[in-house]
Motif scaffolding. Structure first.
Motif, PDB file in Angstrom:
ATOM      1  N   UNK A  75       7.323   7.349  -1.303  1.00 41.55           N
ATOM      2  CA  UNK A  75       5.951   6.842  -1.282  1.00 41.55           C
ATOM      3  C   UNK A  75       5.090   7.813  -2.072  1.00 41.55           C
ATOM      4  N   UNK A  76       4.334   7.306  -3.017  1.00 41.88           N
ATOM      5  CA  UNK A  76       3.434   8.129  -3.819  1.00 41.88           C
ATOM      6  C   UNK A  76       2.489   8.889  -2.878  1.00 41.88           C
ATOM      7  N   UNK A  77       2.507  10.222  -2.896  1.00 42.85           N
ATOM      8  CA  UNK A  77       1.674  10.976  -1.947  1.00 42.85           C
ATOM      9  C   UNK A  77       0.182  10.793  -2.161  1.00 42.85           C
ATOM     10  N   UNK A  78      -0.223  10.259  -3.303  1.00 43.02           N
ATOM     11  CA  UNK A  78      -1.640  10.041  -3.587  1.00 43.02           C
ATOM     12  C   UNK A  78      -2.046   8.577  -3.420  1.00 43.02           C
ATOM     13  N   UNK A  79      -1.113   7.746  -2.947  1.00 46.46           N
ATOM     14  CA  UNK A  79      -1.379   6.311  -2.915  1.00 46.46           C
ATOM     15  C   UNK A  79      -2.551   5.955  -2.002  1.00 46.46           C
ATOM     16  N   UNK A  80      -2.549   6.471  -0.791  1.00 43.96           N
ATOM     17  CA  UNK A  80      -3.619   6.129   0.148  1.00 43.96           C
ATOM     18  C   UNK A  80      -4.952   6.665  -0.362  1.00 43.96           C
ATOM     19  N   UNK A  81      -4.952   7.910  -0.825  1.00 49.05           N
ATOM     20  CA  UNK A  81      -6.170   8.507  -1.376  1.00 49.05           C
ATOM     21  C   UNK A  81      -6.732   7.658  -2.510  1.00 49.05           C
ATOM     22  N   UNK A  82      -5.873   7.304  -3.455  1.00 51.14           N
ATOM     23  CA  UNK A  82      -6.338   6.502  -4.588  1.00 51.14           C
ATOM     24  C   UNK A  82      -6.830   5.131  -4.134  1.00 51.14           C
ATOM     25  N   UNK A  83      -6.105   4.496  -3.212  1.00 53.23           N
ATOM     26  CA  UNK A  83      -6.490   3.164  -2.750  1.00 53.23           C
ATOM     27  C   UNK A  83      -7.878   3.176  -2.129  1.00 53.23           C
ATOM     28  N   UNK A  84      -8.156   4.172  -1.285  1.00 51.68           N
ATOM     29  CA  UNK A  84      -9.453   4.246  -0.627  1.00 51.68           C
ATOM     30  C   UNK A  84     -10.582   4.515  -1.615  1.00 51.68           C
ATOM     31  N   UNK A  85     -10.352   5.448  -2.535  1.00 50.56           N
ATOM     32  CA  UNK A  85     -11.407   5.789  -3.492  1.00 50.56           C
ATOM     33  C   UNK A  85     -11.631   4.670  -4.507  1.00 50.56           C
ATOM     34  N   UNK A  86     -10.580   3.968  -4.888  1.00 49.98           N
ATOM     35  CA  UNK A  86     -10.748   2.817  -5.776  1.00 49.98           C
ATOM     36  C   UNK A  86     -11.609   1.754  -5.110  1.00 49.98           C
ATOM     37  N   UNK A  87     -11.324   1.478  -3.845  1.00 55.95           N
ATOM     38  CA  UNK A  87     -12.103   0.485  -3.120  1.00 55.95           C
ATOM     39  C   UNK A  87     -13.578   0.890  -3.064  1.00 55.95           C
ATOM     40  N   UNK A  88     -13.825   2.164  -2.772  1.00 52.01           N
ATOM     41  CA  UNK A  88     -15.207   2.643  -2.695  1.00 52.01           C
ATOM     42  C   UNK A  88     -15.916   2.533  -4.037  1.00 52.01           C
ATOM     43  N   UNK A  89     -15.169   2.755  -5.130  1.00 54.26           N
ATOM     44  CA  UNK A  89     -15.764   2.735  -6.467  1.00 54.26           C
ATOM     45  C   UNK A  89     -15.872   1.328  -7.045  1.00 54.26           C
ATOM     46  N   UNK A  90     -15.237   0.348  -6.403  1.00 50.65           N
ATOM     47  CA  UNK A  90     -15.278  -1.012  -6.921  1.00 50.65           C
ATOM     48  C   UNK A  90     -14.285  -1.281  -8.028  1.00 50.65           C
ATOM     49  N   UNK A  91     -13.186  -0.520  -8.048  1.00 43.00           N
ATOM     50  CA  UNK A  91     -12.126  -0.731  -9.032  1.00 43.00           C
ATOM     51  C   UNK A  91     -11.062  -1.631  -8.403  1.00 43.00           C
ATOM     52  N   UNK A  92     -10.787  -2.764  -9.023  1.00 44.73           N
ATOM     53  CA  UNK A  92      -9.750  -3.653  -8.516  1.00 44.73           C
ATOM     54  C   UNK A  92      -8.400  -2.937  -8.541  1.00 44.73           C
ATOM     55  N   UNK A  93      -7.607  -3.152  -7.485  1.00 40.90           N
ATOM     56  CA  UNK A  93      -6.369  -2.395  -7.308  1.00 40.90           C
ATOM     57  C   UNK A  93      -5.142  -3.284  -7.461  1.00 40.90           C
ATOM     58  N   UNK A  94      -4.268  -2.907  -8.394  1.00 42.60           N
ATOM     59  CA  UNK A  94      -2.910  -3.434  -8.414  1.00 42.60           C
ATOM     60  C   UNK A  94      -1.982  -2.334  -7.940  1.00 42.60           C
ATOM     61  N   UNK A  95      -0.891  -2.688  -7.292  1.00 42.95           N
ATOM     62  CA  UNK A  95       0.064  -1.685  -6.826  1.00 42.95           C
ATOM     63  C   UNK A  95       1.455  -2.087  -7.261  1.00 42.95           C
ATOM     64  N   UNK A  96       2.299  -1.090  -7.531  1.00 42.62           N
ATOM     65  CA  UNK A  96       3.643  -1.438  -8.011  1.00 42.62           C
ATOM     66  C   UNK A  96       4.727  -0.628  -7.326  1.00 42.62           C
ATOM     67  N   UNK A  97       5.904  -1.254  -7.281  1.00 42.60           N
ATOM     68  CA  UNK A  97       7.118  -0.625  -6.779  1.00 42.60           C
ATOM     69  C   UNK A  97       8.035  -0.375  -7.959  1.00 42.60           C
ATOM     70  N   UNK A  98       8.492   0.876  -8.102  1.00 35.04           N
ATOM     71  CA  UNK A  98       9.436   1.216  -9.164  1.00 35.04           C
ATOM     72  C   UNK A  98      10.839   0.904  -8.655  1.00 35.04           C
ATOM     73  N   UNK A  99      11.470  -0.078  -9.280  1.00 36.87           N
ATOM     74  CA  UNK A  99      12.748  -0.593  -8.801  1.00 36.87           C
ATOM     75  C   UNK A  99      13.890   0.391  -9.030  1.00 36.87           C
ATOM     76  N   UNK A 100      14.740   0.491  -8.027  1.00 38.70           N
ATOM     77  CA  UNK A 100      16.017   1.191  -8.139  1.00 38.70           C
ATOM     78  C   UNK A 100      17.105   0.163  -7.842  1.00 38.70           C
ATOM     79  N   UNK A 101      17.555  -0.590  -8.865  1.00 37.07           N
ATOM     80  CA  UNK A 101      18.466  -1.698  -8.619  1.00 37.07           C
ATOM     81  C   UNK A 101      19.859  -1.299  -8.121  1.00 37.07           C
ATOM     82  N   UNK A 102      20.178  -0.017  -8.160  1.00 38.42           N
ATOM     83  CA  UNK A 102      21.437   0.420  -7.573  1.00 38.42           C
ATOM     84  C   UNK A 102      21.409   0.394  -6.058  1.00 38.42           C
ATOM     85  N   UNK A 103      20.218   0.175  -5.476  1.00 35.56           N
ATOM     86  CA  UNK A 103      20.034   0.088  -4.026  1.00 35.56           C
ATOM     87  C   UNK A 103      19.613  -1.332  -3.671  1.00 35.56           C
TER      88      UNK A 103
END
Length: 248
Positions: A75-103
């Motif tokens: 889990x990106x250690x800055x994900x929650x921080x960025x999500x909260x501050x983006x919301x406060x700033x009015x920046x629309x948020x997309x989120x992504x999962x980096x695939x590991x297809x061997x799993x």
């Protein structure tokens, strides 16, 4: 970005159109006619610094894509921080999962969905699958893996996911399959053309990652920059924005 990401190792010149749009979007107090935004991961938090999402928004960037998870246990250690501050700033948020297809795909989808807590709130773009490595799978098995991941994420989030990839990977690792054309496409293409190379039978692209060498106020160092095509209709509706971006 992730150390193996293609988009972090192949920087090419932007097209004149892309340069014009990005420059317009980075002039303080000026909003671009076409929505533009960066995508970030822990790599953009140089020396642990915060991203100033208010500066990002003031510079005309309407959205950002943020790495949430990778594989089965990152889990990106800055994900929650960025999500909260983006919301406060009015920046629309997309989120992504980096695939590991061997799993296996289903637990990866579950980790992602649990981390982002859905993608249906205000300022939320749909979920994104970042697919750019094979995990040792041949095209038939990778295609099956991708279907399973996307089906699971859609069931868990209630929104049609976006597929991120780049042309050569899709043409080779995915045998240029056209089985995913009903998903929006986010394509990375830095060749400097007026339009990106769209593989896999997609009729158009939804997001285009034009460079991995962009400079965005509020973000230390270089970052990827993307543009929205309008393929999914009005951006405000697509990002669950109830009032015009930039309004008080």
């Amino acid at each position: 970005m992730h150390s193996t990401r293609w988009r972090s190792t192949h920087a090419l010149a932007l097209s004149a159109i892309a340069v014009s749009g990005i420059l317009t979007a980075t002039i303080p107090g000026t909003a671009a006619a076409t929505p533009v935004g960066p995508d970030v991961s822990s790599w953009q938090h140089v020396d642990g610094r915060f991203i100033d999402w208010f500066a990002v928004r003031r510079s005309g960037h309407d959205f950002a894509m943020v790495k949430a998870t990778e594989g089965l246990n990152y889990v990106n250690p800055y994900f929650v921080q960025d999500s909260l501050l983006m919301r406060a700033a009015g920046v629309a948020r997309g989120t992504y999962h980096y695939a590991q297809p061997g799993l296996p795909p289903e637990p990866q989808a579950a980790l992602y969905a649990a981390t982002v807590l859905g993608q249906n709130g205000p300022l939320d773009l749909p979920p994104v699958l970042d697919l750019e490595i094979t995990g040792g799978l041949d095209p038939a098995r990778l295609i099956n893996w991708t279907h399973r991941y996307l089906d699971t994420v859609q069931a868990l989030t209630g929104r049609t996911p976006i597929v991120y990839t780049y042309p050569n990977f899709w043409k080779s690792a995915m045998a240029n399959t056209n089985e995913f054309v009903h998903y929006p496409l986010w394509i990375a293409d830095y060749r400097g053309n007026d339009q990106p190379d769209v593989p896999g039978g997609w009729p158009t692209w939804t997001f285009w990652q034009t460079t991995d060498r962009g400079n965005v106020p509020g973000i230390a160092g270089v970052t990827d920059v993307n543009v929205y095509s309008g393929a999914q209709g009005d951006f405000a509706r697509y990002a669950n924005i109830s009032s015009p971006l930039g309004s008080s």
